[in-house]
Write an enzyme that holds these catalytic residues in place. Sequence first.
Site, PDB file in Angstrom:
ATOM      1  N   HIS A  33      35.622  36.582  38.558  1.00 40.87           N
ATOM      2  CA  HIS A  33      35.812  36.222  39.964  1.00 40.87           C
ATOM      3  C   HIS A  33      36.835  35.093  40.091  1.00 40.87           C
ATOM      4  CE1 HIS A  33      34.266  35.246  44.128  1.00 40.87           C
ATOM      5  NE2 HIS A  33      34.752  34.069  43.770  1.00 40.87           N
ATOM      6  N   GLU A  34      36.703  34.070  39.253  1.00 43.22           N
ATOM      7  CA  GLU A  34      37.607  32.924  39.332  1.00 43.22           C
ATOM      8  C   GLU A  34      39.017  33.290  38.869  1.00 43.22           C
ATOM      9  OE1 GLU A  34      36.866  30.189  40.860  1.00 43.22           O
ATOM     10  OE2 GLU A  34      34.850  30.966  41.203  1.00 43.22           O
ATOM     11  N   HIS A  37      40.992  34.701  41.637  1.00 47.00           N
ATOM     12  CA  HIS A  37      41.577  33.703  42.545  1.00 47.00           C
ATOM     13  C   HIS A  37      42.923  33.206  42.019  1.00 47.00           C
ATOM     14  CE1 HIS A  37      38.489  33.438  45.499  1.00 47.00           C
ATOM     15  NE2 HIS A  37      37.556  32.986  44.685  1.00 47.00           N
ATOM     16  N   GLU A  53      36.875  35.576  49.158  1.00 47.91           N
ATOM     17  CA  GLU A  53      35.745  35.666  48.237  1.00 47.91           C
ATOM     18  C   GLU A  53      35.307  37.108  48.054  1.00 47.91           C
ATOM     19  OE1 GLU A  53      34.459  33.263  46.373  1.00 47.91           O
ATOM     20  OE2 GLU A  53      35.998  31.941  47.204  1.00 47.91           O
TER      21      GLU A  53
END
Length: 644
Positions: free
Chosen positions: A176-177, A180, A262
Amino acid sequence: MQGKAMIDFFGRQQQARSATRYLLIYLVLVMVLIAVAVNIFFYFVAVLTGYDDGQGSWLWHVWSAKAYGATATLIMFGSLVEWYLLREGGVALANMIQANKIDFATKDPQQQQLLNVCEEMAIASGMAMPSLYVLRDEQTINAFVAGYNLQDSILVVTQGALDYLDRDELQGVIGHEYSHIINGDMRLNTYLLSILAGIVNVGQAGGYLVRMSYVGYQKELRPKEALPMPIFYFAGLIVLAIGYIGVFFARLGKAAISRSRENLADAASVQFTRHPQALASALYKISQHGSVLQHRYAEQLSHMCFADSLLFAPYLASHPPIEQRINTIYPSFLTRMKYRADSKKEATQQQVKTNSPIDEEGLIAFSSVIAPEQDLIAPSMSSAKVGELQWQDLLSAQYLHQQLAVEVSRSLQSYQGAKAVIFALVAQQQDKPAAFVLAFFAKQQVFAQSIIQLQQYLISTDQRLALPIVELATPRLQLLVEQERIVFLSELRHFVGETKTVFEFALLALIEQQLIKAKHIFRQLPLNRLAEPCAQLIATLLNYGAHPKDSQPAIYQQLMQPIFNKHTPSMPQSQFKLLAKALRQLQYLNPKAKQQLITLAAATIQSDGILHRAEYELLRVLAALLACPMPLLLGQIHVDRNPQ
């Protein structure tokens, strides 16, 4: 969710830029409204005190210039101070929040596991691994990335994330990070810290006026300069209220943008790991153990974190509700968790513990998901692969970890060992004798012996992994101080000698990119403005493909003419010096031109139907220099013929 996942890297980058523009416009409007509100307040003060003769209005009056000027100064001063404090990017933020950096030689099993997961994802995505930090005093589950670019990026996790999450769950959070970083959210979030600091500064100025109203502050002023306490108190309260109403609306816009990004990051993590249950399980554990940070910077970090770092009202929350995120990722997960038997929970926990990837010697924790002899098959290569993290690429990264000898992995625990690995790679690729290494490092015999030993261990390593090993070593090399970097690069260039192979060229290009501070690019150009550098790249790719020499000019024209038409340059000779110059120039391309160039390079490689190792290494270097992460593509590299 699926629709968003289908958007390619360049589309997601465009979305991030659009979100940035909309948010900046929104924040500018908030700043204007704050200035107007302050000006209206001073208008009423001027009317009530008789300073205004009735000729002015609430938009412009006798004190308007001072009101607008003071407000603009407060906002700009607050933003500039925060920007100055964060000028070094993610590392500055890590120091500000007093996060503890994770050492590559750490003996902590939890930190070793985090290092292993992050390395696998960095190699699989073709992206430099961010520096890793942990907030040891935070017992809840959270994580975030920060930085202006890949070179200064950091990834911070809480101690609670290391304590409560198993390897698969941690992999989901890290995926997930990483999304980003790839999608351009990290830079936006870091810039937001400075912008919001300026808006907050207005409210802080009001608070200062309130404090000035107390008698203790009045006594410090000369009698003639001292104003009555009620004026300070009343003015301070109004400015304080105006400032924090502005902060409220700024957070409202920030939260709206953050929630949409997100959802995209969750989708990208599932696409990469192919394990939606792991990410859903990590979110479920957050619902049990919490994600709220106790840190004094928790509010400033709220839009950067994996989950809400503060308890906000729903419309101010920077993340969708946990239950909504779980249902989007894995619709049946909550139902299954509700009815799962306690005995099954214990069995699952025991299995996770048994399959722990940390070895007993405290080395880098290598994954054992696949066997070294397993055939790795990846989807067909195209420009759409840029920034697309796939499960096959992650398996390839795990295969790299399995292929490395224990002695090589041990060397990669320090920057000195990483230097030895790089020299050993060059020596192995060039088949340098031990006598040459000993003579070159005549004053560093212990270092020379370690290079010779590592050279022998690397002989049995899959040659397709040579460049990924370089990428594995570069985060350690970034620990070198400035003077040490200069000395290392000088020694490496002399050790390599005249560049004769694509691997040597790629190795030097990647290491220099990571160790030499990048210049700020203020001017971006379309592809037709850089036809000559583009021609040099395509000519080099054709030279290392399978096309016969006499057919290459015709293929070159077929590839180049649709883009450059009558302005197509003649096909240049393939030379590494000219290619290095061309790649430096191509860094000035605008985003659309980068996509065109990657597409053209991919078409060139696919024109003969084979991906040679040299072509792959050139493509990976190009993608790295253009800041377009290129996945590992290990399963597609042709190993029977390797033109270098």
